[in-house]
Design a protein around this motif. Structure first.
Motif, PDB file in Angstrom:
ATOM      1  N   ILE A 208      50.284  45.202  88.927  1.00 41.13           N
ATOM      2  CA  ILE A 208      50.203  45.184  87.437  1.00 41.13           C
ATOM      3  C   ILE A 208      49.507  46.429  86.978  1.00 41.13           C
ATOM      4  O   ILE A 208      48.055  46.172  87.232  1.00 41.13           O
ATOM      5  CB  ILE A 208      49.079  43.418  86.887  1.00 41.13           C
ATOM      6  CG1 ILE A 208      49.911  42.606  87.842  1.00 41.13           C
ATOM      7  CG2 ILE A 208      48.991  43.231  85.355  1.00 41.13           C
ATOM      8  CD1 ILE A 208      49.345  40.982  87.889  1.00 41.13           C
ATOM      9  N   VAL A 209      49.974  47.056  85.783  1.00 41.50           N
ATOM     10  CA  VAL A 209      49.307  47.844  85.234  1.00 41.50           C
ATOM     11  C   VAL A 209      48.661  47.703  84.005  1.00 41.50           C
ATOM     12  O   VAL A 209      49.477  47.167  83.205  1.00 41.50           O
ATOM     13  CB  VAL A 209      50.231  48.745  85.064  1.00 41.50           C
ATOM     14  CG1 VAL A 209      49.591  50.113  84.557  1.00 41.50           C
ATOM     15  CG2 VAL A 209      50.836  49.480  87.019  1.00 41.50           C
ATOM     16  N   CYS A 210      47.741  47.235  83.735  1.00 45.56           N
ATOM     17  CA  CYS A 210      46.662  47.610  82.405  1.00 45.56           C
ATOM     18  C   CYS A 210      46.126  47.814  81.745  1.00 45.56           C
ATOM     19  O   CYS A 210      45.807  49.372  81.839  1.00 45.56           O
ATOM     20  CB  CYS A 210      45.581  46.362  82.710  1.00 45.56           C
ATOM     21  SG  CYS A 210      46.007  44.816  83.645  1.00 45.56           S
ATOM     22  N   ARG A 211      47.684  48.312  80.402  1.00 44.89           N
ATOM     23  CA  ARG A 211      47.127  49.440  79.194  1.00 44.89           C
ATOM     24  C   ARG A 211      45.875  48.908  78.395  1.00 44.89           C
ATOM     25  O   ARG A 211      46.146  48.101  78.115  1.00 44.89           O
ATOM     26  CB  ARG A 211      48.533  49.605  78.368  1.00 44.89           C
ATOM     27  CG  ARG A 211      49.115  51.285  78.836  1.00 44.89           C
ATOM     28  CD  ARG A 211      48.123  52.216  79.139  1.00 44.89           C
ATOM     29  NE  ARG A 211      47.892  52.596  78.261  1.00 44.89           N
ATOM     30  CZ  ARG A 211      48.536  53.508  77.608  1.00 44.89           C
ATOM     31  NH1 ARG A 211      49.658  53.745  77.968  1.00 44.89           N
ATOM     32  NH2 ARG A 211      48.311  53.988  76.603  1.00 44.89           N
ATOM     33  N   THR A 212      45.045  49.961  78.785  1.00 44.65           N
ATOM     34  CA  THR A 212      43.691  49.670  77.476  1.00 44.65           C
ATOM     35  C   THR A 212      42.806  50.493  77.081  1.00 44.65           C
ATOM     36  O   THR A 212      42.949  51.060  77.908  1.00 44.65           O
ATOM     37  CB  THR A 212      42.888  48.490  78.624  1.00 44.65           C
ATOM     38  OG1 THR A 212      41.515  48.118  78.067  1.00 44.65           O
ATOM     39  CG2 THR A 212      42.403  49.449  79.707  1.00 44.65           C
ATOM     40  N   GLU A 213      42.309  50.580  75.730  1.00 44.74           N
ATOM     41  CA  GLU A 213      42.008  51.732  75.590  1.00 44.74           C
ATOM     42  C   GLU A 213      40.042  51.729  75.729  1.00 44.74           C
ATOM     43  O   GLU A 213      39.859  52.577  75.684  1.00 44.74           O
ATOM     44  CB  GLU A 213      41.839  51.366  73.652  1.00 44.74           C
ATOM     45  CG  GLU A 213      42.731  51.767  73.083  1.00 44.74           C
ATOM     46  CD  GLU A 213      43.006  51.295  71.569  1.00 44.74           C
ATOM     47  OE1 GLU A 213      41.635  50.706  70.993  1.00 44.74           O
ATOM     48  OE2 GLU A 213      44.030  51.245  71.034  1.00 44.74           O
TER      49      GLU A 213
END
Length: 544
Positions: A208-213
């Motif tokens: 699971i790749v989690c895009r986050t700022e």
């Protein structure tokens, strides 16, 4: 033996699946593996060729003439592996093939259904045209899980994984982990719901790749792993990067490539990252900067000129300078009293890109004239070359009524509809008023370069192969008049019928090309025309 990696997205679109796929491919390459990438798009258009740039961004063109999704540009730029017709399929293309077979009677009277006919066609596409020594095929699925149009693709992947086995297939799911400012914390629930949706359709992702700022704490990674049934190490944070070319290094540090090889039980030799180290060194340690004015039609949407933007950056890398792009709306130069000189004087180079339609054409022609008269480096691409020829016809060759038949009837059609040309498949013919989709001169064609020309010196060869996407050409009957006006035809099709390149010998750098060189530029191998154009802009910057 080929392994298959499927990349899906959830929660929202525009999470960077294409860049992640391209980065993973680059990392696997760096470890010595041979890779290829494909894009599965759920929309019903046969290809993006007839879609507005405002809908879909640029149309990427392959050597073999496919009009494809712009993500294929990322794939090529990051890996150097040329994309093919077989690397992009849409629902429209899949259904078109099925309906054609049904009309021919190929299904022998059977009821044609989503399962098995559509899903089988998708699986056939995934397996088609693979090199025997390929180690990895990475397939990106457009859209988000749960969209009704993507369901046949998800089902096909579920079946495919059962058929090929879990030791040869891998699922990576990209999601959003939003930061709620009022609560002051990241929220993992959207990711949990997205994975649950994918799992309910029969696919359990391994990564699971989690895009986050914001940085993803270990506690949140462990929480996502627990609720989504994966290893904690398989929850990969994906923060925003300073440049897309820093993304491979960032994913490597986050462990993406290591986890992929672990999940598939493969050896993980140390990666050779020297190619990317050099790119990042040139990108983040420039020795100067230049400003390029791009006078175009779709300047409000950068994705409409994605490959062009990247090729200009690559030209900067070749010269160790930062390239500042100033987007200039060509229409603004058509209004009475428009300050074209004020807008263009600060530019170290002027580029007029490709496009379609009359809107903004006079502003582009005015920009060409400014560049010619002020001796500012000029680069015209596709329509930009055609505008350079119209400008030259009007102002240096004395052909006052010069225009393009694309814009209607012309007294002097310096630019006209191309109706016949030779390709590897033989003579191609087109008729005015025919279908728009897939009917242009598409793909890589050969051109021969004049021995004493600037482009011959730039390329270092007298034969080139460049990618085309156009249906109008410079009318060869105006060649003598244009050359007497100083616009030299320095590149021609091998039969001498189709102008490919024009240039001016009395100008520091003035080149127009009918093809799209930006499509073949890469950060580690900048296209020679862009490298030379930026070099000329650097010289110009020292004069102003």
């Amino acid at each position: 033996m080929t392994r298959f990696i499927f990349i899906t997205g959830g929660v929202v679109s525009s999470l960077g699946k294409g860049l992640m796929a391209a980065s993973l491919a680059a990392l696997l390459q760096a470890r010595g593996y041979k890779v290829r990438l494909r894009k599965l798009d759920p929309y019903l258009n046969v290809d993006p060729g007839t879609m507005s740039p405002y809908q879909h961004g640029e149309v990427y063109v392959t050597d073999d003439g496919a009009e494809a999704d712009l993500d294929l540009g990322h794939y090529e730029r990051f890996t150097g592996v040329p994309a093919r017709q077989s690397d992009n399929a849409t629902s429209g293309r899949i259904y078109q093939g099925i309906i054609s077979r049904e009309r021919r009677g190929d299904y022998l009277g059977a009821t044609v259904q989503v399962i098995p006919h559509v899903t089988n066609a998708i699986k056939d596409f995934i397996r088609a045209d693979l090199d025997p020594d390929l180690d990895f095929l990475i397939c990106e699925v457009g859209g988000t899980v749960g969209d009704i149009e993507s369901l046949p693709f998800i089902e096909a992947i579920r079946q495919f994984r059962n058929e090929e086995g879990r030791d040869r297939t891998l699922s990576i799911h990209t999601t959003l982990v939003p930061f709620i400012a009022a609560a002051g914390e990241l929220k993992t629930k959207p990711t949990q719901h997205s994975v649950r949706e994918l799992t309910s359709l029969g696919i359990q992702p391994e990564i699971i790749v989690c895009r986050t700022e914001h940085p993803l704490p270990d506690s949140d990674r462990a929480k996502i792993a627990l609720f989504c049934n994966v290893r904690t190490e398989a929850v990969i944070p994906a923060l925003d990067a300073k440049s897309i070319y820093a993304v491979p290094q960032q994913y490597h540090e986050a462990g993406l490539d290591t986890e992929v090889l672990h999940a598939l039980g493969l050896a993980a030799p140390a990666p050779d990252m020297r190619r990317w180290d050099d790119v990042l060194d040139r990108l983040f340690n420039p020795e100067g900067e230049v400003t390029i004015g791009v006078v175009g039609k779709y300047v409000g949407l950068p994705d409409a000129y994605k490959s062009l933007t990247e090729a200009l950056i690559h030209g900067g890398l070749a010269n160790r300078v930062k390239v500042n792009i100033q987007w200039l709306d060509a229409e603004l130069f058509e209004h009475p009293g428009s300050e074209i000189a004020g807008a263009l004087e600060p530019m170290h180079g002027i580029l007029v890109p490709g496009g379609f339609g009359e809107r903004g054409s006079e502003g582009k022609i005015a920009s060409v004239r400014f560049a010619r008269e002020r001796k500012v480096p000029f680069f015209g691409i596709c329509l930009g070359m055609q505008m350079a020829c119209i400008e030259g016809a009007r102002n240096t060759a004395g052909i006052a009524g010069a225009g393009s038949s694309e814009f209607g009837a012309q007294a002097e059609p310096v630019i006209g509809l191309i109706t016949e040309w030779m390709s590897d498949e033989g003579l191609q013919k087109r008729a005015e008023g025919g279908d728009l989709g897939g009917t242009m001169r598409l793909g890589a064609y050969e051109a021969t370069l004049a021995g004493n020309s600037a482009v011959r010196s730039i390329y270092g060869s007298d034969r080139i192969f460049e990618r085309h996407r156009h249906r109008y050409e410079v009318n060869i009957h105006y060649r003598d008049a244009l050359e007497k006006g100083g616009l030299i035809f320095s590149g021609m099709s091998p039969d001498g019928e189709l102008p490919e390149i024009v240039e001016r010998a009395d100008h520091p750098w003035f080149i127009g090309v009918q093809f799209h060189p930006e499509l073949k530029s890469k950060p580690f191998a900048p296209h020679p025309l862009f490298a030379s154009f930026i070099e000329a802009a650097v010289k110009q910057s020292r004069l102003v």
